[in-house]
Design a protein around this motif. Structure first.
Motif, mmCIF file in Angstrom:
data_model
loop_
_atom_site.group_PDB
_atom_site.id
_atom_site.type_symbol
_atom_site.label_atom_id
_atom_site.label_comp_id
_atom_site.label_asym_id
_atom_site.label_seq_id
_atom_site.Cartn_x
_atom_site.Cartn_y
_atom_site.Cartn_z
ATOM 1 N N VAL A 8 6.697 14.515 -9.591
ATOM 2 C CA VAL A 8 7.929 15.092 -9.073
ATOM 3 C C VAL A 8 8.143 14.669 -7.625
ATOM 4 O O VAL A 8 7.263 14.846 -6.782
ATOM 5 N N HIS A 9 9.335 14.129 -7.339
ATOM 6 C CA HIS A 9 9.658 13.634 -6.005
ATOM 7 C C HIS A 9 10.607 14.546 -5.244
ATOM 8 O O HIS A 9 10.675 14.463 -4.017
ATOM 9 N N ASN A 10 11.392 15.356 -5.936
ATOM 10 C CA ASN A 10 12.423 16.141 -5.263
ATOM 11 C C ASN A 10 12.920 17.232 -6.204
ATOM 12 O O ASN A 10 12.499 17.315 -7.357
ATOM 13 N N ALA A 11 13.816 18.076 -5.708
ATOM 14 C CA ALA A 11 14.289 19.217 -6.484
ATOM 15 C C ALA A 11 15.044 18.786 -7.741
ATOM 16 O O ALA A 11 14.935 19.429 -8.797
ATOM 17 N N PHE A 12 15.811 17.717 -7.659
ATOM 18 C CA PHE A 12 16.542 17.247 -8.830
ATOM 19 C C PHE A 12 15.576 16.700 -9.878
ATOM 20 O O PHE A 12 15.754 16.897 -11.072
ATOM 21 N N ASP A 13 14.568 15.998 -9.414
ATOM 22 C CA ASP A 13 13.524 15.467 -10.281
ATOM 23 C C ASP A 13 12.840 16.613 -11.042
ATOM 24 O O ASP A 13 12.608 16.547 -12.251
ATOM 25 N N LEU A 14 12.512 17.671 -10.321
ATOM 26 C CA LEU A 14 11.863 18.829 -10.917
ATOM 27 C C LEU A 14 12.760 19.473 -11.967
ATOM 28 O O LEU A 14 12.301 19.860 -13.060
ATOM 29 N N THR A 15 14.034 19.576 -11.669
ATOM 30 C CA THR A 15 14.990 20.158 -12.620
ATOM 31 C C THR A 15 15.092 19.296 -13.876
ATOM 32 O O THR A 15 15.090 19.808 -15.009
ATOM 33 N N LEU A 16 15.168 17.993 -13.706
ATOM 34 C CA LEU A 16 15.222 17.081 -14.852
ATOM 35 C C LEU A 16 13.957 17.170 -15.697
ATOM 36 O O LEU A 16 14.015 17.137 -16.928
ATOM 37 N N ALA A 17 12.798 17.270 -15.030
ATOM 38 C CA ALA A 17 11.533 17.354 -15.759
ATOM 39 C C ALA A 17 11.496 18.594 -16.636
ATOM 40 O O ALA A 17 10.988 18.550 -17.778
ATOM 41 N N ARG A 18 12.024 19.690 -16.139
ATOM 42 C CA ARG A 18 12.072 20.910 -16.947
ATOM 43 C C ARG A 18 13.062 20.763 -18.089
ATOM 44 O O ARG A 18 12.793 21.167 -19.231
ATOM 45 N N LEU A 19 14.218 20.186 -17.842
ATOM 46 C CA LEU A 19 15.218 20.015 -18.888
ATOM 47 C C LEU A 19 14.709 19.134 -20.021
ATOM 48 O O LEU A 19 15.013 19.366 -21.198
ATOM 49 N N ALA A 20 13.914 18.121 -19.692
ATOM 50 C CA ALA A 20 13.351 17.257 -20.733
ATOM 51 C C ALA A 20 12.368 18.000 -21.623
ATOM 52 O O ALA A 20 12.061 17.552 -22.732
ATOM 53 N N ARG A 21 11.880 19.161 -21.142
ATOM 54 C CA ARG A 21 10.946 19.982 -21.904
ATOM 55 C C ARG A 21 11.635 21.126 -22.650
ATOM 56 O O ARG A 21 10.962 21.951 -23.267
ATOM 57 N N CYS A 22 12.946 21.197 -22.589
ATOM 58 C CA CYS A 22 13.668 22.354 -23.122
ATOM 59 C C CYS A 22 13.862 22.301 -24.631
ATOM 60 O O CYS A 22 14.371 23.265 -25.209
ATOM 61 N N SER A 23 13.507 21.223 -25.255
ATOM 62 C CA SER A 23 13.653 21.097 -26.695
ATOM 63 C C SER A 23 12.262 20.924 -27.308
ATOM 64 O O SER A 23 11.254 21.224 -26.679
ATOM 65 N N ALA A 24 12.195 20.447 -28.528
ATOM 66 C CA ALA A 24 10.913 20.232 -29.188
ATOM 67 C C ALA A 24 10.136 19.130 -28.470
ATOM 68 O O ALA A 24 10.729 18.256 -27.833
ATOM 69 N N PRO A 25 8.790 19.146 -28.558
ATOM 70 C CA PRO A 25 7.998 18.098 -27.898
ATOM 71 C C PRO A 25 8.433 16.689 -28.282
ATOM 72 O O PRO A 25 8.391 15.777 -27.455
ATOM 73 N N GLU A 26 8.876 16.520 -29.530
ATOM 74 C CA GLU A 26 9.294 15.188 -29.979
ATOM 75 C C GLU A 26 10.530 14.678 -29.250
ATOM 76 O O GLU A 26 10.845 13.484 -29.303
#
Length: 252
Positions: A110-128
């Motif tokens: 994680v490099h910044n607040a937007f990066d952190l937000t994107l990382a969480r959003l990518a985890r919001c669905s199934a692992p696949e």
């Protein structure tokens, strides 16, 4: 203030800290190995459909017991990571992960607040969905970063919001909610996911702890069977994989 919260607030305070130090030194050249034979996937499945969430909170695509284990530390706001995704992700998955000989684990740095937000959003669905969603961010990098630039103003007041609203406000300002809604993560689903601020901030904590532990100070950084690589481009990385005993699916 807990260590986790210090990391998260530091991340919010540095929204565009994208320029990192030079690449880490490698631990030595990968030794040449005999080619591995392809490994059959479980009946009715393909290795490219199998995702395991690892103890490091990485998303490992492919055979969990693959003899060649590749890890990428990547930032979703990193142009070099986007370039690798655009040039190397498809052949890596289709030609190597598909054989069952190579697994590919993606971990967020994680490099910044937007990066952190994107990382969480990518985890919001199934692992696949994690790899495809991250890939969508990188293959639409200019659009995503345009939203980041437009959303900069939101950071000025985000610290005054209740914790369960901060990352929602960042996502809204940057256009991330619409971006992910167009890719199967509804706005309500994304909001609920981002409202769990402890889960969001834990991603930042893991990023910091793992990067410090492994000496990773740039992205993308690749690790092959525990060895940090200097290689960054797909052309270079493919040569290393082949040296380690991987072969494209057509040759397996």
């Amino acid at each position: 203030m807990t260590n986790l919260r210090r990391i998260a607030y530091a991340t919010l305070a540095a929204p565009l800290a994208l320029g990192l130090a030079a690449c880490s030194d490698s631990d030595g050249e990968i030794e040449a190995a005999e080619a591995y034979e392809a490994v059959a996937a479980p009946d009715g499945q393909a290795w490219t459909d199998i995702v395991t969430v690892t103890e490091a909170d990485g998303y490992q695509l492919g055979n969990p017991d693959a003899p060649i284990k590749l890890i990428e530390y990547g930032s979703l706001t990193c142009g070099a990571c986007a370039n690798f995704a655009q040039t190397g992700a498809d052949p890596l998955v289709e030609d190597y992960v598909a054989t069952g000989v190579v697994s590919f684990e993606l971990r967020n740095q994680v490099h910044n607040a937007f990066d952190l937000t994107l990382a969480r959003l990518a985890r919001c669905s199934a692992p696949e969905s994690f790899h495809p969603l991250a890939h969508q961010v990188w293959t639409n990098f200019n659009q995503v970063m345009g939203g980041v630039q437009e959303g900069q103003g939101a950071l000025a007041n985000v610290g005054s919001l209740p914790e369960d609203q901060r990352f929602i406000a960042i996502a809204e300002a940057a256009g991330f909610l619409d971006f992910f809604a167009a890719r199967g993560v509804s706005r309500d689903q994304a909001r609920a996911c981002l409202a769990d601020s402890e889960a969001v901030m834990a991603i930042g904590e893991r990023s910091t702890e793992q990067s410090d532990e492994l000496g990773i100070d740039s992205t993308p950084t690749f690790i092959l069977n525990g060895r940090v690589l200097e290689e960054r481009s797909w052309e270079e990385l493919e040569a290393v994989l082949q040296r380690a005993g991987a072969r494209p699916a057509a040759e397996s």
